[in-house]
Design an enzyme around this catalytic site. Structure first.
Site, PDB file in Angstrom:
ATOM      1  N   LYS A   1      -2.310  16.368  -9.138  1.00 55.35           N
ATOM      2  CA  LYS A   1      -1.455  16.251 -10.321  1.00 55.35           C
ATOM      3  C   LYS A   1      -0.625  17.518 -10.551  1.00 55.35           C
ATOM      4  CE  LYS A   1      -2.368  12.031 -11.276  1.00 55.35           C
ATOM      5  NZ  LYS A   1      -1.323  10.994 -11.078  1.00 55.35           N
TER       6      LYS A   1
ATOM      7  N   TYR B   1      -8.388  15.653  -7.849  1.00 55.61           N
ATOM      8  CA  TYR B   1      -7.459  14.991  -8.763  1.00 55.61           C
ATOM      9  C   TYR B   1      -6.493  16.003  -9.382  1.00 55.61           C
ATOM     10  CZ  TYR B   1      -5.810  11.999 -12.577  1.00 55.61           C
ATOM     11  OH  TYR B   1      -5.031  11.275 -13.444  1.00 55.61           O
TER      12      TYR B   1
ATOM     13  N   ASN C   1       3.635   5.354 -10.491  1.00 50.53           N
ATOM     14  CA  ASN C   1       2.413   5.339 -11.286  1.00 50.53           C
ATOM     15  C   ASN C   1       1.128   5.203 -10.478  1.00 50.53           C
ATOM     16  OD1 ASN C   1       0.710   4.612 -13.771  1.00 50.53           O
ATOM     17  ND2 ASN C   1       0.625   2.696 -12.586  1.00 50.53           N
TER      18      ASN C   1
ATOM     19  N   ASP D   1       0.871  -1.170   0.000  1.00 52.60           N
ATOM     20  CA  ASP D   1       0.000   0.000   0.000  1.00 52.60           C
ATOM     21  C   ASP D   1       0.912   1.226   0.000  1.00 52.60           C
ATOM     22  OD1 ASP D   1      -1.654   2.151   0.563  1.00 52.60           O
ATOM     23  OD2 ASP D   1      -2.754   1.133   2.155  1.00 52.60           O
ATOM     24  N   VAL D   2       0.907   1.970  -1.091  1.00 52.70           N
ATOM     25  CA  VAL D   2       1.870   3.070  -1.224  1.00 52.70           C
ATOM     26  C   VAL D   2       1.608   4.212  -0.260  1.00 52.70           C
ATOM     27  CG1 VAL D   2       2.385   2.542  -3.644  1.00 52.70           C
ATOM     28  CG2 VAL D   2       0.587   4.219  -3.089  1.00 52.70           C
TER      29      VAL D   2
END
Length: 244
Positions: free
Chosen positions: A153, A149, A81, A54-55
């Site tokens: 980003k 989102y 990613n 789990d990042v």
């Protein structure tokens, strides 16, 4: 053989990229939460290592990168990613819990993986490596209702620029691939029809996810003295340059 770590490797862009690098003879560490999907992807591939992770969990990330280094001896490339999306909504309809969940995966998770990769690349012999962050065309132009989102980003662009600067003394290059409308399960709604800036709902053109994998491979294959800091790849006719 060079070593790449691919996060979010169980599906979509991550899976396609991992498969392409394996086909090109790389050693590939596969990171994602879905252990079963990773094991299936690594099956029969002696150059693949499945590492459930789990990042968003710092301890899991550090343990995963330690396991990768123990297996392969070094890390040459990180394809950072792993990410998530939310249904489109205006900021006053977005819960704080959903905002934090988005930031946890799309920003903190990428920070943790970049930190672990940078640490290893800085200390290994020979020193250096390459970090490729998955941005998005939303790092440039938002979709309607994408405040969480798009914010993450845009932040990834800052992460990319800073890593590229701070990595110079150690031979660590950092680049960002900004992807628009690749055909994956996560992006299926875009092909069915999504809100546009003029208030209409329209389907958008898509590109093959294999084309994205080829672009990541191109970035990874640059010689040590060369870097592609930013690369945008998109379906030719998607309404990105005309958004708004």
């Amino acid at each position: 053989m060079p070593v790449i770590v691919v996060t979010g490797a169980s599906a979509g862009i991550g899976r396609a990229t991992a498969q392409r690098f394996l086909a090109e003879g790389w050693q590939v560490a596969l990171l994602a939460r879905s252990e079963a999907s990773l094991i299936a992807l690594a099956e029969g591939q002696d150059r693949a290592l499945a590492v459930p992770c789990d990042v968003t969990d710092a301890a899991q990330v550090d343990a995963a990168f330690a396991a990768i280094t123990a297996r392969f001896g070094r890390i040459d490339v990180l394809f950072n990613n792993a990410g998530k999306m939310l249904p489109g909504q205006l900021i006053d309809d977005l819960s704080v819990a959903d905002w934090r969940a988005m930031v946890d995966v799309n920003l903190t998770g990428m920070f943790l993986c970049a930190r672990a990769a940078f640490r290893q690349m800085r200390r290994q012999t020979p020193q250096g490596g390459r970090i490729i962050n998955n941005g998005s065309v939303s790092a440039h132009v938002p979709r309607p209702g994408s405040v969480a989102y798009t914010s993450t980003k845009h932040a990834i662009t800052g992460l990319t620029k800073t890593l590229g600067l701070d990595g110079r003394p150690f031979g660590i290059a950092c680049g960002q691939i900004d992807i628009g409308n690749a055909r994956t399960a996560l992006a299926a709604a875009i092909e069915a029809g999504v809100p546009q800036a003029d208030g209409t709902i329209k389907p958008e053109p898509m590109m093959d996810v294999a084309d994205v994998a080829a672009a990541v491979l191109h970035m990874a294959n640059q010689p040590a003295g060369t870097n592609i800091p930013f690369l945008s790849i998109m379906a030719t006719n998607m309404p990105w340059l005309g958004r708004g």
